[in-house]
Scaffold this motif. Structure first.
Motif, PDB file in Angstrom:
ATOM      1  N   ILE A 228       0.763  -0.714  -0.280  1.00  0.00           N
ATOM      2  CA  ILE A 228      -0.190  -0.077   0.195  1.00  0.00           C
ATOM      3  C   ILE A 228       1.496   1.258  -0.232  1.00  0.00           C
ATOM      4  O   ILE A 228       0.848   2.348  -0.980  1.00  0.00           O
ATOM      5  N   GLU A 229       2.255   1.311   0.944  1.00  0.00           N
ATOM      6  CA  GLU A 229       2.764   1.973   1.026  1.00  0.00           C
ATOM      7  C   GLU A 229       3.305   2.817  -0.601  1.00  0.00           C
ATOM      8  O   GLU A 229       3.894   3.545  -1.195  1.00  0.00           O
ATOM      9  N   LYS A 230       3.604   1.798  -1.254  1.00  0.00           N
ATOM     10  CA  LYS A 230       4.494   1.919  -2.355  1.00  0.00           C
ATOM     11  C   LYS A 230       3.499   2.122  -3.590  1.00  0.00           C
ATOM     12  O   LYS A 230       3.926   2.980  -4.494  1.00  0.00           O
ATOM     13  N   PHE A 231       2.255   1.261  -3.340  1.00  0.00           N
ATOM     14  CA  PHE A 231       1.213   2.418  -3.980  1.00  0.00           C
ATOM     15  C   PHE A 231       1.288   3.430  -3.874  1.00  0.00           C
ATOM     16  O   PHE A 231       0.805   4.332  -4.995  1.00  0.00           O
TER      17      PHE A 231
ATOM     18  N   THR B  72      -7.341  12.045  -4.260  1.00  0.00           N
ATOM     19  CA  THR B  72      -7.279  10.510  -4.551  1.00  0.00           C
ATOM     20  C   THR B  72      -6.504   9.593  -4.439  1.00  0.00           C
ATOM     21  O   THR B  72      -6.635   8.566  -4.317  1.00  0.00           O
ATOM     22  N   ILE B  73      -5.361   9.726  -3.710  1.00  0.00           N
ATOM     23  CA  ILE B  73      -4.095   8.893  -2.758  1.00  0.00           C
ATOM     24  C   ILE B  73      -5.217   8.419  -1.568  1.00  0.00           C
ATOM     25  O   ILE B  73      -4.828   7.375  -1.019  1.00  0.00           O
TER      26      ILE B  73
ATOM     27  N   THR C 199       0.863  -2.117 -11.651  1.00  0.00           N
ATOM     28  CA  THR C 199       2.121  -1.692 -11.227  1.00  0.00           C
ATOM     29  C   THR C 199       2.675  -2.691 -10.196  1.00  0.00           C
ATOM     30  O   THR C 199       4.130  -3.035 -10.142  1.00  0.00           O
ATOM     31  N   ILE C 200       2.105  -4.318 -10.178  1.00  0.00           N
ATOM     32  CA  ILE C 200       2.602  -5.368  -9.615  1.00  0.00           C
ATOM     33  C   ILE C 200       2.538  -6.131 -10.283  1.00  0.00           C
ATOM     34  O   ILE C 200       1.692  -6.962 -11.375  1.00  0.00           O
TER      35      ILE C 200
END
Length: 347
Positions: free
Chosen positions: A75-78, A91-92, A150-151
């Motif tokens: 989630i932090e990477k996202f 939005t984030i 993104t994963i």
């Protein structure tokens, strides 16, 4: 009366959103809860996220709402990825919270093992079971799609994740007489000016609060709205009547950094204070409707349409990306409907 509730993050604060069909009795009851506020973004009333309120609205205790260590890292990477792409903080926050709900549901499962079937199960066992809105489900879908793109090494086929069918809800619109009553209810010049600009320019709440004195171009007769939704600049016409009001306001308050400042100089006027200004105006005007600031924007668009303004111009004035978003106002405009004669008149 059916209702549902869920924990949300609103403007950096932990809150509980309560969803229910429009009902005057329920609105009055929720207003009595300390800290209850209306959110146009979430289209729901929201209250402080406390253990007491969680028990009251049958929400999982705070201790059960922590994602796995792997999920927390992802989630932090996202969040970092979204910031690098210059997504807005709002939005984030919305996307990361939506993703968090999904990953908490699959807390005991490795993220790389999550499949499309898991998304369907989540929709049925969490979204539908808790009677959460289609709009919230859509936020989850947006977050899941963006995250899994993104994963690497995932079993999710992003293109096969379907969106919920959205309910067609008409915007709430006030008559010109009601708008006039609201705008003239306040004797306070600042309050009257703020509400008048929202209606006269069709602004969102954040757009009004982000205005600077230099955004009012009296010579060209325009208001410049900078970096609004979607990070776009746009301009709207400046009414000559609003200009007179603005000059009187400026003469009295002498704003510096922001056009509308709070009690402290150079501090932006707060969202909550603006909501209270509207609430007081509605009461003074004697209007018994759950009016929000966005109703003024809806009313602006509808009144423009009824006066003959082309839909394409209204789209630009509102800052809509798609004409389909603007077309909804054709469904609430009474201009053509009033010309239709009811067969009852011939009986």
């Amino acid at each position: 009366m059916k209702w549902s509730a869920k924990a949300i993050k609103h403007k950096g604060e932990n809150r509980i959103a309560v969803y229910f069909e429009k009902n005057a009795d329920l609105i009055e009851r929720i207003k009595k809860i300390d800290g209850a506020r209306w959110s146009q973004t979430h289209t729901a009333w929201h209250i402080p996220d406390t253990e007491e309120n969680r028990v009251r609205f049958k929400i999982t205790p705070l201790s059960h709402t922590i994602p796995s260590e792997e999920a927390q890292v992802q989630i932090e990477k996202f969040k970092q990825w979204m910031r690098s792409k210059r997504y807005s903080e709002n939005t984030i926050s919305t996307y990361s919270d939506a993703l968090k709900s999904f990953l908490i549901f699959y807390r005991e499962k490795a993220i790389s093992e999550i499949t499309n079937e898991d998304v369907i199960v989540f929709n049925n066992e969490y979204i539908l079971k808790n009677k959460l809105s289609a709009s919230y489900q859509n936020q989850i879908v947006n977050a899941i799609k963006l995250f899994f793109v993104t994963i690497l090494k995932t079993k999710i086929d992003v293109d096969k994740i379907h969106r919920p069918k959205r309910a067609k809800v008409l915007p709430n619109v006030l008559s010109k007489e009601e708008v006039k009553a609201i705008l003239e209810a306040h004797s306070n010049l600042k309050h009257k000016t703020m509400l008048s600009i929202i209606y006269s320019c069709g602004l969102r709440r954040s757009e009004l609060l982000n205005l600077k004195p230099t955004d009012i171009d009296s010579k060209r007769g325009i208001v410049i709205i900078r970096q609004s939704k979607g990070k776009k600049d746009r301009i709207t016409p400046l009414s000559s009547k609003i200009l007179i009001l603005l000059r009187a306001y400026y003469e009295e308050y002498r704003p510096s950094t922001w056009l509308f400042e709070g009690q402290r100089k150079n501090n932006k006027y707060s969202d909550r204070s603006l909501e209270e200004v509207l609430k007081k105006s509605i009461k003074l005007a004697g209007i018994n409707k759950p009016v929000t600031l966005h109703w003024l924007r809806h009313s602006y668009a509808t009144h423009l349409l009824e006066s003959g303004t082309d839909l394409r111009y209204i789209q630009k004035l509102l800052g809509h990306n798609s004409s389909k978003t603007t077309e909804i106002y054709t469904h609430v405009s009474t201009k053509n409907i009033q010309q239709i004669k009811s067969p009852f008149d011939d009986l």
